[in-house]
Structures are given as structure tokens and as C-alpha cells.
Design a protein around this motif. Structure first.
Motif, PDB file in Angstrom:
ATOM      1  N   ASN A   1       0.819  -1.222   0.000  1.00  0.00           N
ATOM      2  CA  ASN A   1       0.000   0.000   0.000  1.00  0.00           C
ATOM      3  C   ASN A   1       0.853   1.272   0.000  1.00  0.00           C
ATOM      4  N   GLY A   2       2.181   1.119   0.064  1.00  0.00           N
ATOM      5  CA  GLY A   2       3.086   2.253  -0.055  1.00  0.00           C
ATOM      6  C   GLY A   2       3.286   3.083   1.191  1.00  0.00           C
ATOM      7  N   THR A   3       2.696   2.700   2.323  1.00  0.00           N
ATOM      8  CA  THR A   3       2.814   3.482   3.549  1.00  0.00           C
ATOM      9  C   THR A   3       3.989   3.007   4.389  1.00  0.00           C
ATOM     10  N   ILE A   4       4.361   3.809   5.404  1.00  0.00           N
ATOM     11  CA  ILE A   4       5.394   3.377   6.337  1.00  0.00           C
ATOM     12  C   ILE A   4       4.869   2.178   7.131  1.00  0.00           C
ATOM     13  N   PRO A   5       5.583   1.067   7.145  1.00  0.00           N
ATOM     14  CA  PRO A   5       5.072  -0.116   7.856  1.00  0.00           C
ATOM     15  C   PRO A   5       5.092   0.084   9.364  1.00  0.00           C
ATOM     16  N   GLN A   6       4.235  -0.657  10.052  1.00  0.00           N
ATOM     17  CA  GLN A   6       4.213  -0.609  11.511  1.00  0.00           C
ATOM     18  C   GLN A   6       5.556  -1.021  12.089  1.00  0.00           C
ATOM     19  N   LYS A   7       6.173  -2.047  11.505  1.00  0.00           N
ATOM     20  CA  LYS A   7       7.500  -2.484  11.937  1.00  0.00           C
ATOM     21  C   LYS A   7       8.469  -2.214  10.784  1.00  0.00           C
ATOM     22  N   THR A   8       9.348  -1.224  10.960  1.00  0.00           N
ATOM     23  CA  THR A   8      10.303  -0.900   9.911  1.00  0.00           C
ATOM     24  C   THR A   8      11.476  -1.873   9.957  1.00  0.00           C
ATOM     25  N   SER A   9      12.018  -2.173   8.792  1.00  0.00           N
ATOM     26  CA  SER A   9      13.172  -3.067   8.698  1.00  0.00           C
ATOM     27  C   SER A   9      14.436  -2.338   9.130  1.00  0.00           C
ATOM     28  N   ALA A  10      15.439  -3.127   9.548  1.00  0.00           N
ATOM     29  CA  ALA A  10      16.714  -2.542   9.940  1.00  0.00           C
ATOM     30  C   ALA A  10      17.474  -2.011   8.720  1.00  0.00           C
ATOM     31  N   PHE A  11      17.706  -2.870   7.737  1.00  0.00           N
ATOM     32  CA  PHE A  11      18.383  -2.493   6.497  1.00  0.00           C
ATOM     33  C   PHE A  11      17.619  -3.091   5.324  1.00  0.00           C
ATOM     34  N   GLY A  12      17.908  -2.579   4.128  1.00  0.00           N
ATOM     35  CA  GLY A  12      17.247  -3.080   2.934  1.00  0.00           C
ATOM     36  C   GLY A  12      17.982  -4.254   2.339  1.00  0.00           C
ATOM     37  N   VAL A  13      18.915  -3.969   1.421  1.00  0.00           N
ATOM     38  CA  VAL A  13      19.746  -5.000   0.796  1.00  0.00           C
ATOM     39  C   VAL A  13      21.122  -4.933   1.445  1.00  0.00           C
ATOM     40  N   SER A  14      21.536  -6.025   2.089  1.00  0.00           N
ATOM     41  CA  SER A  14      22.831  -6.097   2.766  1.00  0.00           C
ATOM     42  C   SER A  14      23.717  -7.084   2.026  1.00  0.00           C
ATOM     43  N   VAL A  15      24.790  -6.566   1.420  1.00  0.00           N
ATOM     44  CA  VAL A  15      25.739  -7.408   0.681  1.00  0.00           C
ATOM     45  C   VAL A  15      26.945  -7.622   1.582  1.00  0.00           C
ATOM     46  N   PHE A  16      26.968  -8.760   2.277  1.00  0.00           N
ATOM     47  CA  PHE A  16      28.029  -9.034   3.247  1.00  0.00           C
ATOM     48  C   PHE A  16      29.250  -9.649   2.579  1.00  0.00           C
ATOM     49  N   ASN A  17      29.035 -10.564   1.642  1.00  0.00           N
ATOM     50  CA  ASN A  17      30.154 -11.224   0.963  1.00  0.00           C
ATOM     51  C   ASN A  17      29.681 -11.662  -0.408  1.00  0.00           C
ATOM     52  N   SER A  18      30.102 -10.936  -1.438  1.00  0.00           N
ATOM     53  CA  SER A  18      29.698 -11.277  -2.797  1.00  0.00           C
ATOM     54  C   SER A  18      30.694 -10.701  -3.782  1.00  0.00           C
ATOM     55  N   GLU A  19      30.757 -11.322  -4.945  1.00  0.00           N
ATOM     56  CA  GLU A  19      31.585 -10.798  -6.029  1.00  0.00           C
ATOM     57  C   GLU A  19      30.752 -10.416  -7.246  1.00  0.00           C
ATOM     58  N   GLY A  20      29.467 -10.220  -7.051  1.00  0.00           N
ATOM     59  CA  GLY A  20      28.656  -9.793  -8.174  1.00  0.00           C
ATOM     60  C   GLY A  20      27.184  -9.721  -7.843  1.00  0.00           C
ATOM     61  N   VAL A  21      26.688  -8.522  -7.480  1.00  0.00           N
ATOM     62  CA  VAL A  21      25.268  -8.305  -7.191  1.00  0.00           C
ATOM     63  C   VAL A  21      24.795  -7.120  -8.025  1.00  0.00           C
ATOM     64  N   THR A  22      23.638  -7.279  -8.663  1.00  0.00           N
ATOM     65  CA  THR A  22      22.997  -6.182  -9.378  1.00  0.00           C
ATOM     66  C   THR A  22      21.674  -5.860  -8.693  1.00  0.00           C
ATOM     67  N   VAL A  23      21.547  -4.625  -8.239  1.00  0.00           N
ATOM     68  CA  VAL A  23      20.315  -4.137  -7.615  1.00  0.00           C
ATOM     69  C   VAL A  23      19.745  -3.093  -8.556  1.00  0.00           C
ATOM     70  N   LYS A  24      18.665  -3.431  -9.251  1.00  0.00           N
ATOM     71  CA  LYS A  24      18.168  -2.528 -10.280  1.00  0.00           C
ATOM     72  C   LYS A  24      16.646  -2.443 -10.263  1.00  0.00           C
ATOM     73  N   HIS A  25      16.164  -1.240 -10.516  1.00  0.00           N
ATOM     74  CA  HIS A  25      14.726  -0.966 -10.658  1.00  0.00           C
ATOM     75  C   HIS A  25      13.939  -1.421  -9.433  1.00  0.00           C
ATOM     76  N   ASN A  26      14.433  -1.087  -8.249  1.00  0.00           N
ATOM     77  CA  ASN A  26      13.730  -1.371  -7.010  1.00  0.00           C
ATOM     78  C   ASN A  26      13.304  -0.065  -6.349  1.00  0.00           C
ATOM     79  N   ARG A  27      12.312  -0.163  -5.490  1.00  0.00           N
ATOM     80  CA  ARG A  27      11.913   0.947  -4.629  1.00  0.00           C
ATOM     81  C   ARG A  27      12.306   0.554  -3.211  1.00  0.00           C
ATOM     82  N   ILE A  28      13.228   1.320  -2.591  1.00  0.00           N
ATOM     83  CA  ILE A  28      13.848   0.943  -1.323  1.00  0.00           C
ATOM     84  C   ILE A  28      13.623   2.076  -0.328  1.00  0.00           C
ATOM     85  N   SER A  29      12.791   1.831   0.690  1.00  0.00           N
ATOM     86  CA  SER A  29      12.391   2.925   1.583  1.00  0.00           C
ATOM     87  C   SER A  29      12.113   2.429   2.993  1.00  0.00           C
ATOM     88  N   TYR A  30      12.063   3.402   3.924  1.00  0.00           N
ATOM     89  CA  TYR A  30      11.551   3.237   5.278  1.00  0.00           C
ATOM     90  C   TYR A  30      12.356   2.245   6.108  1.00  0.00           C
TER      91      TYR A  30
END
Length: 733
Positions: free
Chosen positions: A261-290
Motif C-alpha cells: 500500500n506504499g505506507t510506512i510499515p508498523q515495523k520498519t526493517s533494519a536495512f534493505g539490501v545487505s551485501v556481506f560477501n559477494s563478487e557480483g550483485v545487481t540491484v536494479k529498478h527497485n523501490r527501497i524505503s523506510y
């Protein structure tokens, strides 16, 4: 129900005498149980049937299957009439044998010679999956989790016009009382996560501090959640060389941190996308908020990371405030085409990185609302910051620290060219010196540096203290319609000239790139133009591939013969800031617009302050009533922006009161956010005890000083009047 052993895809061979490695392996096995088998019931009875059984893949471990999830439920794995997401992942991991499924469950699965796909066919109006515990990791290479397969998904339906990201239908979150610190955990190559809404994943427990909670987490198989007590086998990374970093990961068309529904959630997440150990990640055309922390964050290794055309908006609400936070090995990274807006700190913050990234063609605006920082903060070497638009930043444009990895290391060879800056609080480019080591110096820059010619300066300042250009005069005259701008710069550099604003001797924002000219062997440059006009204000920067890009030059002005420098208006006069709105819905076909008239002055019968109890920072019921009235007005007039000024009385220490005032302002802002006011419309300022409203002669006056004041302004320049109130005055007992 019988579960197969966990496939040992990346196990490290152990020597029996290696006690440290044995401890590590025991930790891995313990974590394996929690990650792969959490909440999986082992006592369910397998159902028998006469239907021909589906077979696993040829290697006997990871079946190649097309699976349709048809239940939004979660809980212990059981042979029943429906297939859940938890069961689907367990099947692809090889820990849930296909032969132990019920007949209705088997009907949701077909084998394939291609990569496995988990798709969705959830009941209409029941498309939210509420997790009770951590899902199994995604450990089958090539797996795709595809939310776009859900009936009702419309790839042409976007909630935003700036970057089109379709509205998801399938939503993955947590049960109301469940503490689940990660949504989807990726540990294998070539995995795709597409078309989902993922939010609500956080944790209050310290065990996750070294590998933070996130909506999507990417690492080698079975990373320890806490490595502080573990033997570190590699000087570069907190894991073993044969802990395989996933490659070929694609995160696309998701709403990360946002309900459908696009609103701020009751419980917000700590982080969105967390890349801890990788040699190739593509993050494209996402909506990342709150998110409480950053929308995208890296850990030990994130080489070849590509962040492309995402909406990264309103992150850092309660923790690490930056839209993108890069740490660790990040070589060959690319951040391009993104909108970063309304985040509470920097748009991009690089902290002690190893390797270089390109930051290009991004729209970075209205950031730093809670914590004033540079739009882009650089540590390290050889980064490229080019062709970005940076505006309305509560801090400078780009800051380059003197330090790379701390100690005596340097940040150098960072090229910052062809960017456009507007309405920023500080220099467009600020090179920090080593002697300025305060927190604010690192986050906001330390201001302009003097011209220097000593060799020692190379080790003292960001980008090796390359000097800015120096114009030969603070005025250049047009003769026969042409003006020639001349000056000096470091030998070996090139000079990029900009149109800017301000007076001569000021440091204006580098608003519009004008031209790039070479510096000759004598350290001089010259630019002649018939396009420049009297009244134009010019600045410039110098770049040298051996050192990087400089701070801006002091302004100079183009003047017509016989006139003064102020006779003609500057073409770069600051226009309207525009509505502080990060995203807008796609435009509908509209009739011809009527001629816009200047709005009349608005007198808002709205309170401009709320009050607090002694040593309190929370919003009490009386103050909530006042804030509700402010919310009504802000919703009625979407062009209004507001500064929230936190204040205290004079008791307690200066430092304590400064923090208390900040908490008060932040809690008032959070109340407005929770009721639909966009974060980018609100800026936090803390004054502590420095601006007492009245003399503290009695309890009533003490209470009057304990307040948050709302400083309203209409971005169209309309005058607004305010109404003070004391209905929520809180006298101490």
C-alpha cells in the motif's frame, strides 16, 4: 517427515588438530540448524499416493523444479493441501524430499532441465506471507523467486513517475509478534529475486551486529551471525578463502522495506539490501524505503556491485542514516541512474573502502534531514563522481576525507566532474585536512582550504590537496561581445568552469558546467566565449589524474564595459526549490493548465509548538492532539515544509540538554511521519538550552521552555502566520 541432510556445498576440510577451525565448524553447524531448519517440524507423517513421483536432479541433491506457492501460510513443514514459501525453498535446497509431499503439493511442482523457479498463485486478498521464523537460505544456484508470476501483477502499474517500479502483489513480512531478523538470505550463484514486497525484518539482539538484519541478505553459505569470538582465518575477510562469495545475483522490481500500500510499515526493517560477501550483485529498478538504517549496505566484500535506477527514498529513520553505505572490498562498483531523496544522512557514504566505484547520473536531493551530512562522502582512492545532480542538501555536495583506511593512509585521485549542485549548505566539493578530525568535519566537511605549494600538503589533505583554480581578476569585461577568462592552476591539471551564483569572493554552488580548458606548462589557462553575458558569475575546479579534483575557486563575474559588477542580473539566480516531494504518481492525461496566479497569503490557525514534561521526550496525549492539527494543515497544504526545533530548560548539562532536545524533535517528527507526512518535508534542529523562551522564574516558565517549535515555510514563498498554544503545557510536580 524425514528431512535430508543439508548439502555441504562449501565445506572446509578440517585437520583434527585444528581446534580453532573445529570451533568454527561447530558454530557453522549450529547456525545451519537455525538457518535451514528453523520452525520445521520433524514429526509429520509422509503421505503415500499412487501418483508417479517427481525425481530430483541428476546429482541427487538439488532438484531442478518449477514450484508454485499457493498458500500464504507459514509454520512447521507438513504434508497437507497447500505449498508454502518455506516448503518451496526447502525443496530447492534438497532438505525436503519431493516424495514426502502430499498429492496436492506435488501438483504444484514440475521438473525442469533449466534453473528452478518459485512462482506464486496465492488466493486473491490473501497475498501477504507473514513469517513466524527465519526462512531457509536460498542455496540452489540459478534459483529465481518471481513475484511477477502472481495473478493480478501488472508490470505497467507503477506508483512513481520518476522511475517506474511496478506495484507488487506478493508481500513477505513477519507475524506481528515474531522477531525475524532477515527476509531472504542468498548464499549461491545466479539467484534472482523479483517482483516482491519485503519488509518488517529487524532484531533487537546484539548477536546480529556483525552481519546486520536486512530484508535481503547476501553472503557465503552459513555466515556466522557474530564473529567476535571466532578465529579469523584470513587477514582480509572474517571467513575462509573457500567460503564462496555468490556471483550473478539480481535483485529487481521489488519494493524493499515498503508494504504494497506504499505506507510506512508498523515495523520498519533494519536495512534493505545487505551485501556481506559477494563478487557480483545487481540491484536494479527497485523501490527501497523506510529502513531504520541504510537502504543498501555492504560488509566485508561487495566487488562488482551494481546499483542501477533504483528509488532509494526515506531511509535512515532511526539508525545509520545514509541511503547507500559502502564498506569493505567494493572494487569495480557502479552506482548510476538512481534517485536518492529524503534520506536522513548522505545519499552515498563510503567508509574505509578498498577498491573504487563510479557514481554517475544520479539525482541526489533533500537528504540530510535528520543528520547533516554531505550528499556524497568519499574515503579511498580512484572513485569517479560524474554527471550527478545534487540539490537541497543539508550539508555540502561532495566531501573527500584526508584518510583512506585510517592512520597515515590517504584518499586521492578521486575525480569529481560535470556534476550540478544547487541549494546546498557548504562547498560543492570539500577536501578535508587531517588536522580537522571532529565528527562534523568528517560528515559535513571542514570548509575551504588555503592555496598551498608545499610538498607536504599532498599527505595532509584529501585528493592530495590539489589547489583550486585562481582567476586573474574578480571581474572580466566583455569587449565586442566576447569575454576572455584567465587564471592560474596547478601544472598538469585541467580546469572545468561553471556558471554559479553569489558575489565575487564567494564560493557559489557549481550550478552548470560551462567548459573545460587545459592548463599550460606555466600553470595558466584561458577561456574565450561569446556566449557569456554581463552578470554571469563563474567558478571552477581543477582536476589532475595523479591527485584528483579540487575545491571550487572563488567566484568571478562578467562585466560590461562602463558598468559595475552588480549592474546586470545573474542568469543563475536561485529559482523555486520546488515541493519537497521525492516521488510523484505517474501523470494522468490532463486538460490544458490554467494560468497560475500567485497564491494569496495563508493564515494558518495552526499551533507552532508542543511541550514536554521534565526530562521527558515522548509525545503525551495532549501533545498528540496538537500534532494532529499540524498534520491536518500539512496535508491540506503539500507545499509547506517545516523545521522542528528542539528545546529544553536550563537544568542538566549542556551536552545532555542538546541530546534531549534532539530526541524531542525527532519523536515529534516520527509522530508526523507515522501519520503520513513525508520525511523530506521535515528537518531536525537541536538547540538544547541555548534559546530559552522565557526567564525561568517558576514552574510554568520552566514548562514553557521545554518545547519543540515548528518553523513553517511555504516553498512558493507565501507568507504564513503562526499561533502559539499552551494547551499541552506540562508542569512538573
Amino acid at each position: 517427515m524425514k528431512l535430508n541432510p543439508i548439502p555441504q556445498l562449501f565445506a572446509r576440510p578440517l585437520d583434527d588438530s585444528d581446534a580453532s577451525a573445529m570451533t568454527y565448524q561447530n558454530t557453522i553447524r549450529t547456525l545451519a540448524t537455525s538457518l535451514l531448519l528453523a520452525a520445521v517440524a520433524t514429526g509429520a507423517n509422509a503421505q503415500t499416493n499412487a501418483q508417479p513421483e517427481l525425481q530430483p536432479s541428476v546429482d541427487g541433491t538439488l532438484p531442478r523444479v518449477l514450484i508454485t506457492v499457493n498458500s500464504s501460510g507459514d509454520g512447521p513443514i507438513a504434508a497437507d493441501d497447500h505449498l508454502t514459501l518455506r516448503e518451496a525453498i526447502a525443496i530447492t535446497n534438497g532438505t525436503l524430499p519431493i516424495e514426502e509431499l502430499s498429492t496436492p503439493e506435488k501438483q504444484q511442482i514440475t521438473t525442469t532441465l533449466n534453473s528452478s523457479v518459485i512462482s506464486f498463485d496465492l488466493p486473491t486478498n490473501d497475498t501477504t506471507i507473514e513469517l513466524q521464523s527465519l526462512l531457509p537460505v536460498l542455496s540452489q544456484p540459478g534459483l529465481a523467486i518471481d513475484g511477477t508470476s502472481q495473478p493480478g501483477y501488472d508490470a505497467t502499474k507503477s506508483a512513481t513517475a520518476e522511475i517506474l517500479v511496478a506495484v507488487p502483489v506478493v508481500e513477505i513480512t513477519t507475524e506481528a509478534d515474531a522477531d525475524v531478523f532477515r527476509g531472504l538470505t542468498v548464499v549461491a550463484d545466479d539467484i534472482t529475486i523479483r517482483g516482491l514486497s519485503i519488509h518488517g525484518f529487524t532484531s533487537q539482539h546484539g548477536v546480529t551486529e556483525s552481519t546486520p538484519p536486512a530484508d535481503i541478505f547476501i553472503a557465503h553459505e552459513l555466515p556466522p551471525p557474530d564473529i567476535t569470538q571466532q578465529y579469523i582465518p584470513n587477514a582480509e575477510f572474517p571467513f575462509y578463502e573457500d567460503n564462496h562469495p555468490p556471483r550473478g545475483i539480481v535483485i529487481e522490481q521489488n519494493w524493499v522495506g515498503i508494504p504494497t500500500n506504499g505506507t510506512i510499515p508498523q515495523k520498519t526493517s533494519a536495512f534493505g539490501v545487505s551485501v556481506f560477501n559477494s563478487e557480483g550483485v545487481t540491484v536494479k529498478h527497485n523501490r527501497i524505503s523506510y529502513h531504520d538504517g541504510s537502504g543498501i549496505i555492504t560488509g566485508a566484500r561487495a566487488e562488482n556491485l551494481e546499483i542501477i535506477e533504483n528509488l532509494i527514498v526515506n531511509n535512515g529513520l532511526a539508525g545509520m542514516p545514509d541511503a547507500i553505505r559502502l564498506d569493505g572490498h567494493i572494487d569495480n562498483g557502479l552506482i548510476t541512474g538512481n534517485l536518492m531523496c529524503g534520506n536522513d544522512g548522505s545519499g552515498i557514504f563510503l567508509f574505509k573502502p578498498q577498491g573504487a566505484v563510479e557514481i554517475s547520473n544520479n539525482d541526489i536531493r533533500f537528504n540530510g534531514q535528520r543528520l547533516r551530512r554531505a550528499a556524497i562522502y568519499l574515503m579511498g582512492n580512484d572513485h569517479r563522481v560524474v554527471n550527478n545532480k545534487i540539490a537541497n542538501q543539508k550539508g555540502p555536495g561532495v566531501v573527500v576525507t584526508a584518510f583512506s583506511q585510517g592512520g597515515y593512509t590517504q584518499s586521492q585521485r578521486n575525480i569529481i566532474e560535470n556534476n550540478e549542485f544547487e541549494n546546498i549548505e557548504g562547498l560543492s566539493i570539500d577536501l578535508n585536512t587531517r588536522r580537522n578530525r571532529g565528527v562534523q568535519d568528517f560528515q559535513r566537511g571542514d570548509g575551504p582550504n588555503p592555496i598551498r605549494d608545499s610538498h607536504n600538503r599532498r599527505r595532509d589533505t584529501g585528493n592530495s590537496a590539489i589547489n583550486p583554480p585562481q582567476f586573474d581578476s574578480d571581474e572580466f569585461f566583455t569587449i565586442d561581445g566576447k569575454v576572455v577568462v584567465q587564471g592560474k592552476s596547478d601544472v598538469g591539471s585541467t580546469v572545468q568552469l561553471y556558471l554559479t551564483r553569489g558575489g565575487t569572493g564567494d564560493y557559489g554552488p557549481l550550478t552548470m558546467p560551462l567548459a573545460t580548458v587545459e592548463v599550460d606548462e606555466n600553470g595558466t589557462f584561458s577561456y574565450g566565449s561569446t556566449d557569456l553575458q554581463p552578470g554571469d558569475i563563474i567558478s571552477g575546479i581543477a582536476s589532475d589524474p595523479n591527485y584528483g579534483t579540487s575545491e571550487p575557486a572563488l567566484n568571478t563575474v562578467v562585466v560590461a564595459l562602463g558598468e559595475s559588477s552588480t549592474s546586470r542580473p545573474n542568469r543563475m539566480t536561485l529559482g523555486s526549490v520546488g515541493n519537497p516531494q521525492c516521488t510523484t504518481p505517474p501523470a494522468e492525461p490532463e486538460p490544458p493548465e490554467p494560468v497560475e496566479t500567485l497564491p494569496e497569503a495563508i493564515k494558518l490557525e495552526v499551533p507552532r509548538n508542543v511541550h514536554f514534561g521534565l526530562d521527558e521526550d515522548f509525545i503525551n496525549p495532549d501533545s498528540a492532539i496538537v500534532l494532529d492539527r499540524i498534520i491536518e494543515v500539512l496535508k491540506q497544504y503539500p507545499t509547506i515544509i517545516v523545521d522542528l526545533h528542539g528545546h529544553t530548560d536550563s537544568r542538566a548539562s549542556v551536552a545532555y540538554n542538546q541530546d534531549l532536545a534532539k530526541r524531542r524533535a525527532n519523536n515529534a517528527r516520527r509522530y508526523l511521519m507515522d501519520h503520513g507526512i513525508a520525511p523530506e518535508r521535515m528537518t531536525i534542529r537541536s538547540f538544547g538550552e541555548t534559546e530559552l523562551l522565557v526567564d525561568e522564574i517558576d514552574r510554568t516558565n520552566y514548562a514553557r521552555n521545554r518545547r519543540v517549535e515548528f518553523i513553517f515555510s511555504d516553498v512558493r514563498g507565501v507568507d504564513i502566520t503562526f499561533v502559539n498554544q499552551e494547551n499541552d503545557l506540562q508542569l512538573e510536580q
